[in-house]
Structure formats: C-alpha cells, structure tokens
Design an enzyme around this catalytic site. Structure first.
Site, PDB file in Angstrom:
ATOM      1  N   CYS A  22      15.797  -3.548   0.432  1.00  0.00           N
ATOM      2  CA  CYS A  22      17.074  -2.854   0.579  1.00  0.00           C
ATOM      3  C   CYS A  22      17.475  -2.756   2.059  1.00  0.00           C
ATOM      4  O   CYS A  22      16.638  -2.499   2.915  1.00  0.00           O
ATOM      5  CB  CYS A  22      17.071  -1.444  -0.002  1.00  0.00           C
ATOM      6  N   ARG A  47      16.851  -8.422   3.306  1.00  0.00           N
ATOM      7  CA  ARG A  47      16.037  -7.303   2.814  1.00  0.00           C
ATOM      8  C   ARG A  47      16.157  -7.092   1.311  1.00  0.00           C
ATOM      9  O   ARG A  47      15.479  -6.232   0.744  1.00  0.00           O
ATOM     10  CB  ARG A  47      16.456  -6.002   3.531  1.00  0.00           C
ATOM     11  N   TRP A  89      17.170  -4.400  -3.230  1.00  0.00           N
ATOM     12  CA  TRP A  89      16.052  -5.101  -3.858  1.00  0.00           C
ATOM     13  C   TRP A  89      15.529  -4.126  -4.896  1.00  0.00           C
ATOM     14  O   TRP A  89      15.016  -3.066  -4.561  1.00  0.00           O
ATOM     15  CB  TRP A  89      14.976  -5.434  -2.821  1.00  0.00           C
ATOM     16  N   ASN A 103      16.834   3.239   0.878  1.00  0.00           N
ATOM     17  CA  ASN A 103      15.840   2.156   0.916  1.00  0.00           C
ATOM     18  C   ASN A 103      14.482   2.824   0.776  1.00  0.00           C
ATOM     19  O   ASN A 103      14.109   3.625   1.635  1.00  0.00           O
ATOM     20  CB  ASN A 103      15.969   1.420   2.260  1.00  0.00           C
ATOM     21  N   GLY A 104      13.764   2.535  -0.298  1.00  0.00           N
ATOM     22  CA  GLY A 104      12.449   3.160  -0.483  1.00  0.00           C
ATOM     23  C   GLY A 104      12.237   3.539  -1.933  1.00  0.00           C
ATOM     24  O   GLY A 104      12.932   3.022  -2.825  1.00  0.00           O
ATOM     25  N   GLU A 160      -0.752 -21.802   2.760  1.00  0.00           N
ATOM     26  CA  GLU A 160       0.597 -21.536   3.268  1.00  0.00           C
ATOM     27  C   GLU A 160       1.588 -22.585   2.742  1.00  0.00           C
ATOM     28  O   GLU A 160       2.720 -22.256   2.382  1.00  0.00           O
ATOM     29  CB  GLU A 160       0.569 -21.503   4.806  1.00  0.00           C
ATOM     30  N   LYS A 177       4.840 -21.647   0.538  1.00  0.00           N
ATOM     31  CA  LYS A 177       6.213 -22.010   0.916  1.00  0.00           C
ATOM     32  C   LYS A 177       6.919 -22.662  -0.266  1.00  0.00           C
ATOM     33  O   LYS A 177       8.063 -22.354  -0.570  1.00  0.00           O
ATOM     34  CB  LYS A 177       6.229 -23.005   2.094  1.00  0.00           C
ATOM     35  N   GLU A 199       7.648 -20.107  -3.108  1.00  0.00           N
ATOM     36  CA  GLU A 199       8.668 -19.118  -2.753  1.00  0.00           C
ATOM     37  C   GLU A 199      10.087 -19.652  -2.910  1.00  0.00           C
ATOM     38  O   GLU A 199      10.951 -18.950  -3.399  1.00  0.00           O
ATOM     39  CB  GLU A 199       8.510 -18.705  -1.279  1.00  0.00           C
ATOM     40  N   HIS A 244     -14.624 -27.344  -8.620  1.00  0.00           N
ATOM     41  CA  HIS A 244     -15.020 -26.182  -9.416  1.00  0.00           C
ATOM     42  C   HIS A 244     -13.863 -25.666 -10.277  1.00  0.00           C
ATOM     43  O   HIS A 244     -13.823 -24.497 -10.620  1.00  0.00           O
ATOM     44  CB  HIS A 244     -15.531 -25.064  -8.496  1.00  0.00           C
ATOM     45  N   LYS A 292      12.448 -10.086   2.455  1.00  0.00           N
ATOM     46  CA  LYS A 292      11.709 -10.407   3.665  1.00  0.00           C
ATOM     47  C   LYS A 292      10.845  -9.259   4.147  1.00  0.00           C
ATOM     48  O   LYS A 292       9.765  -9.449   4.669  1.00  0.00           O
ATOM     49  CB  LYS A 292      12.691 -10.802   4.764  1.00  0.00           C
TER      50      LYS A 292
HETATM   51  C1  G6P Z   1       7.209 -10.729   2.305  1.00  0.00           C
HETATM   52  C2  G6P Z   1       7.887 -11.914   2.944  1.00  0.00           C
HETATM   53  C3  G6P Z   1       6.842 -12.889   3.478  1.00  0.00           C
HETATM   54  C4  G6P Z   1       5.906 -12.175   4.427  1.00  0.00           C
HETATM   55  C5  G6P Z   1       5.278 -10.937   3.782  1.00  0.00           C
HETATM   56  C6  G6P Z   1       4.558 -10.087   4.807  1.00  0.00           C
HETATM   57  O1  G6P Z   1       6.567 -11.134   1.150  1.00  0.00           O
HETATM   58  O2  G6P Z   1       8.731 -12.559   2.013  1.00  0.00           O
HETATM   59  O3  G6P Z   1       7.484 -13.947   4.160  1.00  0.00           O
HETATM   60  O4  G6P Z   1       4.900 -13.055   4.828  1.00  0.00           O
HETATM   61  O5  G6P Z   1       6.287 -10.115   3.204  1.00  0.00           O
HETATM   62  O6  G6P Z   1       5.507  -9.595   5.703  1.00  0.00           O
HETATM   63  P1  G6P Z   1       5.221  -9.174   7.197  1.00  0.00           P
HETATM   64  O7  G6P Z   1       6.561  -8.766   7.719  1.00  0.00           O
HETATM   65  O8  G6P Z   1       4.264  -8.017   7.121  1.00  0.00           O
HETATM   66  O9  G6P Z   1       4.641 -10.338   7.901  1.00  0.00           O
END
Ligand code: G6P
Length: 614
Positions: A2, A27, A73, A99-100, A487, A491, A494, A510, A609
């Site tokens: 949010c 957000r 969100w 937000n929260g 990673e 990616k 996501e 395994h 994010k």
């Molecule tokens: C969310 C974002 C990711 C990020 C993660 C941790 O899931 O979409 O891209 O890696 O949070 O966020 P931070 O701000 O703590 O790195």
C-alpha cells in the site's frame, strides 16, 4: 504494501496526489482511491484496479487544495471497489487511508457493531475509521485527539492519514512500523509512504518515527506528538537526496529494463568513495569503526527476504571464504519466530533493498533486544532498518521501482564483496597482493557489466522467443552460482508466472532429475571459475535425458558450448565476482520471456515491492 499520498497547500491537490500514487504503485496495485475536501464536503473516488483506472473515474472530482489517496495491496478483503481506500466513518465525516494491518480489528469491530456501527467493507481499516468516529462522538474530541485515542486501542502496524469533512485545514497522520514521510514546502505540505511523490516540490522532509503522529495544517505547520502519551516531539527536517530523473523511465519501456541497464552505473555508485585501488584500500566507516566487533564475533547471522536473501547466501560464501568468520543465513520470517539463540557476541546483518520489510525489521528488533550488534545493508536512505541499526552501509543503487529486484541485487553483492575483502584484509586472512589483485578486478566490473549487457541482450531475446511458451524451468548452479540459480528462477517466476526452480547442481540427482525430458529447459550456470568440471558432468546427465540446456559460460568456453543448446557468454573475472555478472543474463531472460507472455513486468500480479506486513 500500500502506498499513501496526500497534499495540503495552495496548489490543486488532485494532480499532485494522482502523480504521487503512480510513483507509489510499486507498493501495491490491487485498487486505488482518492478523497479531496473542497471546503464544503468530501469528493471521493475509488476503484478496483490501478491508479490509471482511478484517474479515468476522477473527471468530475471537485477542485480542492487538500486531499489524500491510496494504492492498495490487499490484506483483509479481496481487491474490490468497496474494499478500496479511503474508507469513510459511518457519519461520513472522517476519511482514512491506511498502509499496514490492524491485528485486533475483529474484537474492535464486534464492540462497534454492538454500539450500532455498520460496515460496508471487509477491511481492518474501516474498523479504525469508525473507532475514531466513536471517540470523536462519545468523548467530544477534535480529530487529532480522537485519532490518538483510537490508535491507543489498536494492535498492529500502520501508516495512516485521516481527514475531517468539517475541517478542510488539516490532515492527521500517524505511524507504527509502516513508513511515512512529510514533505515541507512553502506553506504547503505533502505526505507519502516515501519521498518520491513530492521530490519535485521540496527537498525538505520529516520522517515520522514509530509511535508518532502529526497534525498537519496550514495555520499550525507540522505538530508531532507521541501516540502513547501525547508528549511533544521536536521537528527534525532532513534534506532529500532523491532527484526526479531517478524515478522516471528515461526512454525505456519498463523500469525493470532501465534498472537492468543501469547496473554498470549503480555498481560504480556502490563502490564510489569506498574502493580506492590506487591507495590499495577499501574505505567503509561502518566496518572500520566496528572491526573489532567483527573480528571477535562468534558468528554473523544475515537475515533477509526474497532477492535480498539470495544476496545474503552469496555474502555467506564470501565472508566465510575470505575473512574466515562463521556466517549463517536465515529468512527473516523464520528467524524471528523460532526463538533463536542470539547473544552479545553475535552480529546480525539485515539486507533489505527497501529497508522496510516487516519481517526483516522484526528480526532485527529481536536481535537488538538480545544484545547483538546489528548492521544494515539497505538501499533506501533513512529507511526504518537503516535507522534502527547500530551501523551499516547503503548500497546507493538509486531508487528501484520495478517490483522484481535487479540493480539493488548487484549493488548488494558489491557491498558484500567490499565488506568481505575489507574484513579479510584487516584480519590478515588475505595477503596484501591478493587483496590488491581482487580490488583491481572489482574496479573493472562496471565496464564488464556494460559490455555484457550489450553483447547478450539480442541472443537472450532469441532464447526467450524459443521458451516463452513452456510451463517449467530449472536453474542449476554450484558454489557462488547456486544462489544465482535461485535468483534466476525467482526472477522468472515473479514476472512471467512460469514455474521455475533453482537448485544446487549436485542436488539435481536427488529429485529434480525426474522432471527432465525433452520439454524441460534447464539453465545451467557453468562459468570457468565455478566448479567447472563438476558442472560439465551435470550437463551430461541432463543431456542424456534430452533436457534442453541454456548455459551461462565464460567467454571463450569450448567444452560446454559443444553440449548446450544455447550459450550466453559472460566476461572472465575472479570467482568471487562471477555472480555479479552471471545474474545479468538471467534478469534479461526473465524480462524478455515475461514481455512475450504479455505480463506487466513492473507490476507483476499479487506482488509488491515493499512488504511492510508479515
Ligand atoms: C518483496 C520484493 C522483492 C524483495 C523482497 C525483500 O518480495 O518483491 O523484490 O526482494 O520483498 O525486500 P527488501 O526490500 O527487504 O529487499
């Protein structure tokens, strides 16, 4: 999780708020809403969908100089028009954005229902706005006092902004665990979850601390008090370093592509003023001032989430290998709830792009309570984690807006490399010559990143065309390239919604090997310095089962080239630095596959994010 934005002053509030919400959309983008007060009444619009959907509904919003908006969100209640913020109190005199999470909303709701209140949404937020009305009515309080009374009854996390229909002169804001910045202009004020909505209007900002609330009005300025006991708090104004170009797309189709391309520059910015190759030193006050603590530490625990957790895994390899200090890596969410053994001789490092991730923040608070020395590696300056820690290093990657993290990740790897090398040098676990060779190599990384992107973007597009239609992907790597496999898979998941898994290559036999057939693309990171012979054997095993191999190799590779269906070459470098390069083709692969599948790469579904709720 949010975004909130608001304005009070002499300009039209609507354009400032709507542009602010667009900048905060990273957000959350499940729904959006806005309320303004034209001096007589509220004008309110809200809708499921994005800020652009809201914009389309706002044509007849009255002209006003005060207002606030929200991009959501969803936590409590599905994304829908009625669950969108702002929420109004039953008497329609109070509007609130949040937000929260209000954790005890259910018990408060029951009490309010027993007192005759009714609820139009499924949200926790609507409970709070009605609780404020309840106190305003029953105790005959002004808005500020009613908000304070209500917040003292709630448990949870919040950044809120509240407006009173009868008082178009003020906005009341409060914060606990979710960020809130107040921009201070010339007899005008801005509020937002971060400073991006008001960066072109003012360079002065106040960041509310946890447990603080502020009444913002044209006649009284910004008046901050503690929520608990109403004690006055003095105003600390900070100067913003952010500029407008950094938060615009600059000719790229998406922020993610811009941020991938920015990496040579962002890595350079991370090293700037720290890596002094001619003098043979790494300058980092956060490490230098506390080096004895690091050398005497029983162990370092790195806590983080998502992409930052992958950086942490690489940090573990680097610090243990180079500086010979034991390191453990934990998901923040697991660490905080499993009653970990932490003592004064432990160092807990948090890695977080946003510096606001709720689980990481809570893990750090726990570590601090138990007496550990806490260190932050954050990208967002003055974020909650940065302010909580005893010391730290900013990554200085610049604002990252695409939800899928790219440049923040390579900046985190750069910082971790600098920390590991500096500790190793002063601890004496690395010779001066080797240190000098490694820092000289580190200095070449930005230009190697630039060349790499130039060389691989077209070949990666071709690979993307061939595999955009598949449903599964496997990513394999060993050693420092194992977290890169994780990673790469993250990616792709996501932003393209393809199921992808990352594995340490040797673990393939395994379990995951059972998945391999002629339809399974396997991305193998097979660089020269990363257990090459072993990974060559893994590639043979995949080949024998007809899997399709996309290999990331070192320039000039011959052996893997003969076996793989596709190869992407990365420049030669030290094994410690390979991850900074090997991740880049994987970022591009995810991006181009997602584009071909028609996904919204900057705002992938269900994600946000900055995860400021547990
Ligand atoms: C969310 C974002 C990711 C990020 C993660 C941790 O899931 O979409 O891209 O890696 O949070 O966020 P931070 O701000 O703590 O790195």
């Amino acid at each position: 999780m949010c975004g909130i934005a608001g304005y009070i002053g002499h300009r039209q509030a609507y354009p400032i708020i709507i542009n602010g919400l667009k900048r905060l959309e990273y957000r959350g983008y499940d729904s959006a809403g806005i309320v303004v007060n034209d001096g007589r009444q509220f004008g309110l619009k809200k809708t499921k969908g994005k800020v652009s959907d809201l914009e389309a509904k706002c044509k007849d919003l009255p002209s006003a100089h005060v207002g606030m908006g929200h991009t959501r969100w969803a936590t409590h209640g599905v994304p829908s028009d009625r669950n969108s913020h702002p929420h109004l109190s039953n008497n329609e005199k109070i509007a609130l954005i949040h937000n929260g999470i209000i954790e005890n909303y259910d018990s408060i709701k029951k009490v309010l229902i027993s007192k005759g209140f009714d609820f139009k949404s499924d949200t926790d937020t609507e409970v709070l706005v009605n609780l404020i009305q309840f106190f305003q009515d029953s105790e005959n309080l002004n808005l500020t006092d009613a908000v304070r009374y209500a917040l003292n009854e709630t448990i949870g996390a919040y950044a809120i902004a509240v407006m009173d229909a009868d008082d178009p002169q003020e906005i009341v804001v409060a914060r606990l665990s979710s960020p809130l910045a107040i921009g201070i202009g010339d007899n005008e004020y801005f509020i937002a979850s971060d400073a991006s909505p008001f960066v072109e209007f003012t360079k002065e900002a106040v960041y509310l601390e946890d447990g603080e609330m502020a009444t913002i009005s044209l006649h009284g300025g910004v008046d901050i008090h503690k929520i608990k006991d109403n004690a006055k708090v003095s105003l600390v104004i900070q100067e913003l370093k952010l500029n407008l170009e950094e938060i615009e797309k600059g000719g790229y189709d998406h922020f993610m592509l811009k941020e991938i391309h920015e990496q040579s520059q962002s890595i350079l910015n991370t090293m700037r003023g720290r890596l002094l190759v001619d003098e043979g030193i790494i300058q980092m006050a956060g490490i230098w001032d506390f080096q004895e603590k690091f050398f005497n530490a029983k162990r370092i625990i790195i806590v983080s989430c998502g992409t930052s957790w992958h950086a942490a895994l690489i940090g573990e390899y680097l610090i243990e290998d180079l500086a010979r200090i034991p390191v453990e890596v934990e998901y923040s969410s697991e660490f905080r709830y499993r009653n970990p053994i932490i003592g004064e001789k432990d160092i807990v490092i948090a890695i977080s792009q946003s510096g606001e991730t709720a689980d990481t923040l809570a893990a750090l608070r726990l570590a601090k309570e138990k007496g550990a020395f806490i260190y932050g590696i954050c990208n967002v300056v003055d974020s909650s984690i940065a302010r909580l820690t005893d010391a730290g290093s900013y990554t200085h990657a610049g604002p990252e807006i695409g939800v899928a993290s790219t440049k923040a990740f390579t900046a985190q790897l750069t910082i971790l490399t600098l920390i590991a090398l500096k500790l190793a040098k002063h601890k004496g676990t690395l010779s001066k010559e080797r240190f000098n060779t490694l820092i000289a190599e580190l200095e070449t990384i930005p230009s190697k990143v630039e060349a790499l992107i130039k060389n691989v973007e077209e070949p990666v597009k071709k690979i993307a065309e061939n595999y955009a239609g598949v449903n599964n992907f496997l990513y394999l790597g060993r050693g420092l390239n194992y977290p890169i496999a994780l990673e790469g898979a993250l990616k792709l998941k996501e932003i393209s919604y393809i199921h992808a898994e990352g594995y340490p290559a040797a673990e393939m036999k395994h379990g995951p090997i059972a998945l391999i057939d002629e339809n399974m693309p396997v991305v193998v990171i097979a660089t020269k310095k990363g257990h090459y012979d072993k990974i060559v054997s893994n590639i043979q095993e995949i080949k024998s089962r007809k899997g399709k191999i996309i290999a990331i190799v070192t320039e000039g590779d011959v052996q893997v080239k003969e076996m793989a269906d596709y190869v992407i070459e990365i420049p030669e470098t030290s094994s410690y630095l390979v991850p900074i390069l090997s991740v880049i083709p994987l970022q591009l692969l995810a991006y181009y596959i997602a584009i071909l599948r028609g996904s919204n790469v900057d705002q992938p579904r269900n994600l946000a994010k900055s995860v400021t709720v547990e």
